[in-house]
Motif scaffolding. Structure first.
Motif, PDB file in Angstrom:
ATOM      1  N   GLU A 167     -41.688 -26.036  61.213  1.00  0.00           N
ATOM      2  CA  GLU A 167     -42.732 -26.475  60.302  1.00  0.00           C
ATOM      3  C   GLU A 167     -42.338 -26.228  58.849  1.00  0.00           C
ATOM      4  O   GLU A 167     -42.689 -27.001  57.953  1.00  0.00           O
ATOM      5  CB  GLU A 167     -44.054 -25.775  60.609  1.00  0.00           C
ATOM      6  N   ALA A 168     -41.585 -25.135  58.614  1.00  0.00           N
ATOM      7  CA  ALA A 168     -41.172 -24.810  57.246  1.00  0.00           C
ATOM      8  C   ALA A 168     -40.236 -25.867  56.688  1.00  0.00           C
ATOM      9  O   ALA A 168     -40.411 -26.324  55.548  1.00  0.00           O
ATOM     10  CB  ALA A 168     -40.500 -23.435  57.224  1.00  0.00           C
ATOM     11  N   ILE A 169     -39.241 -26.294  57.477  1.00  0.00           N
ATOM     12  CA  ILE A 169     -38.310 -27.292  56.962  1.00  0.00           C
ATOM     13  C   ILE A 169     -38.994 -28.652  56.850  1.00  0.00           C
ATOM     14  O   ILE A 169     -38.671 -29.448  55.965  1.00  0.00           O
ATOM     15  CB  ILE A 169     -37.042 -27.363  57.847  1.00  0.00           C
ATOM     16  N   ASP A 170     -39.966 -28.937  57.718  1.00  0.00           N
ATOM     17  CA  ASP A 170     -40.731 -30.190  57.598  1.00  0.00           C
ATOM     18  C   ASP A 170     -41.491 -30.228  56.272  1.00  0.00           C
ATOM     19  O   ASP A 170     -41.508 -31.258  55.582  1.00  0.00           O
ATOM     20  CB  ASP A 170     -41.701 -30.334  58.766  1.00  0.00           C
ATOM     21  N   ASP A 171     -42.134 -29.112  55.917  1.00  0.00           N
ATOM     22  CA  ASP A 171     -42.870 -29.067  54.651  1.00  0.00           C
ATOM     23  C   ASP A 171     -41.926 -29.140  53.450  1.00  0.00           C
ATOM     24  O   ASP A 171     -42.245 -29.777  52.431  1.00  0.00           O
ATOM     25  CB  ASP A 171     -43.708 -27.789  54.579  1.00  0.00           C
ATOM     26  N   ALA A 172     -40.767 -28.498  53.559  1.00  0.00           N
ATOM     27  CA  ALA A 172     -39.790 -28.570  52.464  1.00  0.00           C
ATOM     28  C   ALA A 172     -39.306 -30.009  52.279  1.00  0.00           C
ATOM     29  O   ALA A 172     -39.136 -30.473  51.144  1.00  0.00           O
ATOM     30  CB  ALA A 172     -38.618 -27.643  52.747  1.00  0.00           C
ATOM     31  N   ASN A 173     -39.103 -30.733  53.382  1.00  0.00           N
ATOM     32  CA  ASN A 173     -38.710 -32.142  53.288  1.00  0.00           C
ATOM     33  C   ASN A 173     -39.800 -32.971  52.614  1.00  0.00           C
ATOM     34  O   ASN A 173     -39.514 -33.858  51.804  1.00  0.00           O
ATOM     35  CB  ASN A 173     -38.420 -32.701  54.675  1.00  0.00           C
ATOM     36  N   LYS A 174     -41.061 -32.697  52.955  1.00  0.00           N
ATOM     37  CA  LYS A 174     -42.169 -33.429  52.344  1.00  0.00           C
ATOM     38  C   LYS A 174     -42.224 -33.184  50.831  1.00  0.00           C
ATOM     39  O   LYS A 174     -42.499 -34.096  50.052  1.00  0.00           O
ATOM     40  CB  LYS A 174     -43.489 -33.024  52.992  1.00  0.00           C
TER      41      LYS A 174
END
Length: 413
Positions: free
Chosen positions: A162-169
């Motif tokens: 979830e952390a890398i998904d939010d960083a991508n967003k």
């Protein structure tokens, strides 16, 4: 959270959410009973907001949580008149309150609670799609600091995916901001993906060569890759030396390389300041831009009931084709095309190619709308020119030329 000195009360200008026009908000006139309720709510809310900000400056985080929690309770729909429809200033106040409450939780190492408050802030900042009956929303620039902060909280909760998904967003929403690449690099480094972290830091440094947080993180990652184990190597690190020349206090953060660093809160506030949400509302005004349902005309199109989701279906589990409610969809289309291209290239490319690829995609996305509008006009102009040119040449031919061309055609047959 960055402790930015707020403007004076006279010059404070509240910032509205982007789904409303920039024109001056209208003020509705409530009934006497509703006005009495709103007056009491406004007085309590403003006192709680001032106390919360004062506690933030004193870094008394437990008091900050208490004051912001009381403020949210005061602003809840149960405390307001039943026919009261809040305006954009109310939404902006909720957005800022949820964010700063999340930061206070993080300061106390309560990251799961921070995630919950950031989820609420994301909902407040989202723009509902007008014609979508499922409830899809569009993201705005206000989501960038929320996704970056939630990526930090997810790491502390051991939810790295979830952390890398939010960083991508965050990168997709603000690809020209070097701070978002630093956030994603911190996530990658936390996941022991040092080379991927360096790719993001190279991209950040190309956007801003003297970016201090990039130099700090890049220096410590290079040290770890070299695995010298020599503490004196920090003095010979070119990235850290450059950061020290730019800011003498940066030497206190030369050991910050991922989100598990105990100095991360201070590092985030000092060097990733563009990803913090400042206080733009210092005075509570519930009537600005608000209305009352008894005064609104009936509008069945915007008030129709949303369609129920299918079993096991989530609101974000599919791509909605409904147009957004942006006044200008060009900016949203450019952002969406860049995000898709960035995801595709990130899956296919390895090594140093990805940094150059990201920059090329960024430039291509910025030119996307211009090409789209200009290609059609150029095509029409070329067709018109060709038609006029052929017509002119035909008119200029002499009768003898026409006869010779006709005889050649017969002979060929």
């Amino acid at each position: 959270m960055a402790h930015v000195r707020p403007p004076s009360m006279a010059s404070a200008r509240p910032c509205s959410l982007p789904q409303v026009a920039a024109s001056s908000p209208s003020v509705s006139f409530p009934s006497s009973s509703a006005a009495t309720v709103l007056t009491r709510v406004r007085a309590r809310a403003e006192a709680q907001l001032i106390s919360a900000i004062a506690s933030e400056r004193a870094m008394r985080w437990s008091e900050v949580v208490a004051h912001y929690t009381a403020l949210l309770k005061t602003l809840s729909k149960e405390e307001l008149p039943k026919d009261f429809e809040p305006g954009p200033y109310y939404s902006q106040l909720l957005f800022e309150t949820y964010y700063h409450l999340a930061v206070a939780f993080q300061r106390q190492n309560h990251h799961q609670e921070a995630v919950q408050e950031l989820n609420k802030a994301i909902d407040v900042a989202s723009i509902p799609k007008i014609a979508c009956r499922v409830g899809c929303v569009s993201r705005t620039f206000l989501h960038t600091p929320l996704f970056a902060r939630r990526a930090y909280a997810y790491v502390k909760c051991d939810r790295l995916k979830e952390a890398i998904d939010d960083a991508n967003k965050a990168v997709e929403l603000d690809p020209l901001n070097p701070d978002v690449y630093c956030v994603r690099a911190l996530v990658w480094n936390t996941m022991k993906e040092k080379k991927k972290a360096l790719f993001d830091l190279n991209c950040s440094q190309k956007l801003k060569p003297c970016h201090i947080s990039t130099l700090i993180i890049k220096g410590i990652i290079k040290n770890s890759l070299m695995a010298t184990g020599d503490p004196q190597f920090l003095g010979k690190n070119k990235d850290h030396e450059k950061a020290y020349k730019l800011d003498k206090t940066s030497k206190n953060f030369f050991d910050v390389g991922d989100f598990h660093s105990p100095k991360m809160d201070d590092f985030y506030d000092r060097f990733l300041w563009s990803l913090n949400v400042p206080h733009t509302i210092m005075q509570v005004n519930l009537l600005a831009g608000s209305s009352f349902t008894t005064q609104l005309p009936s509008d069945s199109f915007h008030r129709e009931k949303r369609m129920d989701l299918l079993p096991g279906q989530r609101a974000g589990s599919f791509v909605c084709s409904t147009s957004t409610s942006y006044l200008d969809n060009t900016a949203f289309a450019k952002r969406a095309s860049y995000g898709k291209a960035l995801k595709d290239s990130g899956l296919k490319l390895n090594g140093s190619e990805i940094s150059e690829r990201i920059l090329r995609i960024t430039r291509a996305a910025s030119e996307w709308s211009e090409k789209r509008t200009s290609c059609k006009s150029v095509k029409e102009d070329s067709q018109t020119t060709e038609a006029s040119t052929s017509g002119t040449l035909a008119c200029k031919k002499k009768p003898e030329q026409k006869k010779s061309e006709a005889s050649k055609t017969k002979s060929n047959k």
